[in-house]
Write an enzyme that holds these catalytic residues in place. Structure first.
Site, mmCIF file in Angstrom:
data_model
loop_
_atom_site.group_PDB
_atom_site.id
_atom_site.type_symbol
_atom_site.label_atom_id
_atom_site.label_comp_id
_atom_site.label_asym_id
_atom_site.label_seq_id
_atom_site.Cartn_x
_atom_site.Cartn_y
_atom_site.Cartn_z
ATOM 1 N N SER A 134 29.295 -10.950 4.881
ATOM 2 C CA SER A 134 28.029 -11.357 5.497
ATOM 3 C C SER A 134 26.863 -10.598 4.871
ATOM 4 O O SER A 134 26.419 -9.580 5.400
ATOM 5 C CB SER A 134 28.090 -11.115 7.010
ATOM 6 O OG SER A 134 29.192 -11.791 7.580
ATOM 7 N N GLY A 135 26.361 -11.105 3.752
ATOM 8 C CA GLY A 135 25.274 -10.420 3.059
ATOM 9 C C GLY A 135 23.900 -10.774 3.581
ATOM 10 O O GLY A 135 23.083 -9.906 3.887
ATOM 11 N N ARG A 136 23.628 -12.065 3.693
ATOM 12 C CA ARG A 136 22.308 -12.521 4.139
ATOM 13 C C ARG A 136 21.974 -11.952 5.518
ATOM 14 O O ARG A 136 20.855 -11.483 5.760
ATOM 15 C CB ARG A 136 22.292 -14.051 4.176
ATOM 16 C CG ARG A 136 20.936 -14.672 4.505
ATOM 17 C CD ARG A 136 21.084 -16.168 4.717
ATOM 18 N NE ARG A 136 21.646 -16.836 3.562
ATOM 19 C CZ ARG A 136 20.939 -17.360 2.569
ATOM 20 N NH1 ARG A 136 19.621 -17.280 2.602
ATOM 21 N NH2 ARG A 136 21.527 -17.969 1.557
ATOM 22 N N CYS A 169 -0.416 -19.063 -13.860
ATOM 23 C CA CYS A 169 -1.078 -20.249 -14.412
ATOM 24 C C CYS A 169 -0.126 -21.433 -14.324
ATOM 25 O O CYS A 169 0.248 -22.042 -15.335
ATOM 26 C CB CYS A 169 -1.497 -19.993 -15.853
ATOM 27 S SG CYS A 169 -2.591 -18.584 -16.062
ATOM 28 N N TYR A 182 18.601 -11.931 -1.862
ATOM 29 C CA TYR A 182 18.488 -12.796 -3.039
ATOM 30 C C TYR A 182 17.128 -12.786 -3.737
ATOM 31 O O TYR A 182 17.067 -12.965 -4.958
ATOM 32 C CB TYR A 182 18.846 -14.254 -2.697
ATOM 33 C CG TYR A 182 20.265 -14.430 -2.243
ATOM 34 C CD1 TYR A 182 21.323 -14.272 -3.130
ATOM 35 C CD2 TYR A 182 20.558 -14.726 -0.921
ATOM 36 C CE1 TYR A 182 22.638 -14.415 -2.711
ATOM 37 C CE2 TYR A 182 21.868 -14.871 -0.493
ATOM 38 C CZ TYR A 182 22.905 -14.717 -1.389
ATOM 39 O OH TYR A 182 24.192 -14.851 -0.968
#
Length: 728
Positions: A391-393, A544, A588
């Site tokens: 469970s990273g997020r 730009c 991320y």
């Protein structure tokens, strides 16, 4: 008379009649136009911080870590629900501490800025562990939970080291998906719990597998997860050469998947994993080699941001059946790794129908997993496995806040008033067709026919543009027509009230998921929340590139409620700075960001809760990449570039002021290579013009001698600040 009738004079041709060449024209295009139809001042008398919190949904997506304090600033609650009132951290005070100059007792760092909050990270990890511990007790589960952090979510050294340290009491480990990730995971886990898992995912070659086997020789609890069937031969061959008994897992391709972008890597057609047929061949090969005892882990991944516990339970049930079948076939199974997928609620809607929201919390997620695994294993009389998740997020998203400044806004200017003579001159400059459009516009305004007004206004503008292209009218007349027609649009409420706020940021570098996949994040002013936001705006970055903008926000809005910039922000006029924060971006965004237009990453500070007067301490600070740093990324050599430019400056400056002008240019160039590429105001840089040659340098102590020896006295840039590529 209709409300818009005051915009034109009643002496215009009678309603329904307008003739080219008619000289009965209004003396002024908009006499007596009520001011309220043009501007609306923000009324703060009935506004409060709690109303701002509701407007931006801060409690919904930010709880329990973010709130609005009584000063109208966003505050961090570093320990979640356990945070005491005196422990709250005011984000605006962090920005002031970080961005103030060193003589002002600040750190002198330039924005944009990432604020890392390790206390929040610790609370997230403990909350995840606590949710599974509660579920295990509630369901009388016969084993334990042991999570790992997938370092791909944020490979920052201090983030990974913090997770290993905070997770050590819980045997919390790491997951790697590439060789450099494996190297950093091995190094960090040397200081972690010896029972912590090191999960080796991703496509593998011989070098990757050799690293994983070396990790076992270093007494790290390493599991090599097969993503492709052919990886097994490499594992077997090299483990025999090294004399290492490997621990092997497989990633299964489940039939269960969820729709949408985040589920695209799951299911039978997924990018990773083995089918049931391939898994059976792995079992047979290991059995034939006498290595079936090495097969100990089953891994699967339904997809990120699993929207509901019902879908989660379906996938876990299918995987649990495969796990039990592997036990039946003789594998020494110990761990079921449910992968990632634990989602977070980016918009606060708690909806299972949104790709940026989920309909459950940590405890509901853990309960669904534990209950499902237990039920399947009980039916099959299989010993309950260790439950692992990646469970990273959910771990790192909340602990990082991106703060940036709005430097200006594109407010629409009101058309300048015209005298009767100027108005007559303006009308006489129109062609007969354009003059007819003007008279029809005036007549429609008197009748209150607003749609007709817009039609004639568009025709008038089109004809004026045609005349301008032919060279028969000048730019002044073209601008007057534009202002005239815009005034009509404003008066009837048909003009676009959304402004563009220019922000000192690169979307491609700092919020790449917005540009790449349309991911929206909560974006909120971090101060002035005790005031009613009177403007709606979109955000335009420094690059730009027309894609360098943010025009979609949580809740489905195409604009964001914002406050008027005071003195046009920190740009011209020296107004108050206006800071915005992007939240829940700790996963991320930093790893995926590029260097479009050679804008590098933000400055970074680590802030921990303390018992000091401001409730926080800055425990680490790093300035963002310099111009030289980002040039090196693209294979340029800043040192050689500087020498080339310095030599050219000396050639061009021969005979001028004894070479002092060229010395000033060289000094400025040297500073530019070492400065961040983002914008800062000239006054905050102490920029000074030298000898009226148009060259500027930062007047720091190191350059006092150059200033003193200059032929002319230093002159100020001017009262108005100018935004320049230089260092704060």
């Amino acid at each position: 008379m209709p409300a818009l009738a005051c915009c034109v004079d009643a002496a215009v041709a009678p309603p329904g009649h307008a003739f080219a060449g008619d000289s009965s024209l209004p003396a002024s295009p908009f006499p007596g136009l009520p001011p309220a139809t043009i501007t609306t001042a923000a009324d703060n008398s009935h506004w409060s911080p709690s109303l701002s919190s509701d407007l931006y949904r801060i409690d919904a997506w930010g709880g329990p870590y973010f709130t609005v304090n009584s000063s109208g600033n966003v505050a961090v609650r570093p320990h979640g629900t356990a945070t005491l009132p005196h422990q709250e951290i005011d984000l605006l005070k962090i920005v002031k501490k970080v961005s103030d100059s060193k003589p002002e007792c600040g750190l002198g760092l330039q924005l944009p800025l990432i604020v890392r909050l390790p206390d929040v990270l610790k609370d997230r990890l403990e909350s995840l562990q606590g949710a599974f511990d509660l579920a295990i007790r509630s369901h009388d589960y016969g084993s334990h939970y042991q999570g790992v952090y997938p370092v791909k979510c944020n490979q920052d050294r201090f983030v990974v080291e913090d997770i290993v340290k905070f997770g050590s009491p819980f045997r919390f480990g790491l997951e790697a998906g590439s060789k450099p990730e494996l190297l950093l995971a091995m190094s960090c886990l040397c200081k972690g719990n010896p029972d912590a898992l090191l999960i080796c995912n991703g496509f593998k070659d011989l070098e990757y597998i050799s690293l994983a086997l070396f990790a076992r020789k270093l007494a790290l609890n390493t599991v090599i997860v097969l993503e492709q069937e052919e990886e097994l031969d490499l594992v077997v061959d090299f483990s025999q050469k090294l004399g290492v008994r490997p621990v092997i897992g497989v990633r299964a391709k489940l039939k269960t998947k969820h729709s949408g972008h985040f589920g695209s890597t799951s299911g039978e057609k997924g990018k990773f994993g083995l089918t049931t047929t391939q898994i059976l061949r792995v079992v047979k090969k290991l059995d034939k080699l006498g290595m079936l005892d090495c097969f100990q882990l089953l891994h699967f991944h339904i997809g990120s941001q699993i929207p509901s516990t019902a879908l989660l339970a379906d996938g876990v049930s299918e995987a649990s059946q495969i796990y039990c079948e592997l036990v039946r076939l003789g594998a020494h199974m110990k761990v079921i790794d449910i992968g990632g997928g634990l989602g977070i609620d980016y918009d606060g809607s708690k909806s299972s129908d949104s790709e940026i929201s989920v309909s459950y919390g940590l405890e509901e997620y853990a309960s669904a997993v534990v209950r499902t695994v237990r039920n399947v294993c009980e039916r099959r009389s299989v010993k309950h496995p260790v439950i692992c998740s990646e469970s990273g997020r959910a771990l790192v998203s909340h602990h990082s806040v991106l703060i940036f400044e709005a430097i200006s806004s594109s407010a629409c200017d009101d058309a300048p008033p015209m005298s009767a003579f100027e108005h007559q001159y303006f009308i006489e400059g129109l062609t007969e067709e354009a003059r007819a459009d003007y008279l029809n516009l005036s007549a429609a305004a008197i009748r209150g026919e607003y749609e007709a007004c817009l039609t004639y206004a568009d025709l008038l503008k089109q004809r004026s543009v045609e005349q301008f292209k032919e060279g028969s009218v000048g730019i002044e007349q073209l601008a007057t027509v534009d202002g005239f027609c815009d005034m009509f649009s404003k008066a009837i409420g048909a003009s676009d009230a959304v402004r563009t706020y220019h922000v000192n940021l690169s979307v491609f570098t700092s919020i790449p998921d917005f540009w790449g996949i349309g991911q929206t994040f909560p974006i909120v002013p971090i101060h002035r929340l005790d005031q009613r936001p009177a403007v709606r705006g979109v955000l335009s970055d420094l690059t730009c590139d027309s894609d360098g903008k943010i025009d979609k926000f949580i809740g489905g809005g195409s604009s964001l409620p914002l406050h008027e910039l005071e003195g046009n922000g920190g740009n011209n006029g020296g107004g108050q700075k206006y800071y915005l924060g992007m939240f829940l971006g700790g996963a991320y965004q930093e790893a995926l960001g590029g260097v479009h237009n050679l804008f590098g990453g933000p400055s970074i500070v680590r802030v921990s809760q303390s018992d000091g007067p401001h409730s926080f301490a800055v425990t680490g600070a790093v300035s963002g990449p310099s111009c030289g740093d980002v040039l090196r990324v693209m294979q340029h050599e800043p040192e050689l570039m500087f020498e080339t430019l310095k030599h050219r400056a000396e050639e061009c400056g021969q005979g001028d002021d004894g070479g002092m002008a060229s010395a000033a240019v060289a000094t400025s160039l040297a500073r530019s290579f070492h400065n961040m590429p983002y914008l800062v105001s000239a006054s905050s840089c102490s920029l000074t013009a030298m000898n009226n040659h148009g060259f500027y340098y930062c007047s720091e102590d190191d350059y006092d001698d150059i200033v003193a020896d200059s032929a002319g006295a230093a002159a100020p840039v001017g009262e108005e600040e100018q935004w320049s590529y230089c260092c704060a």
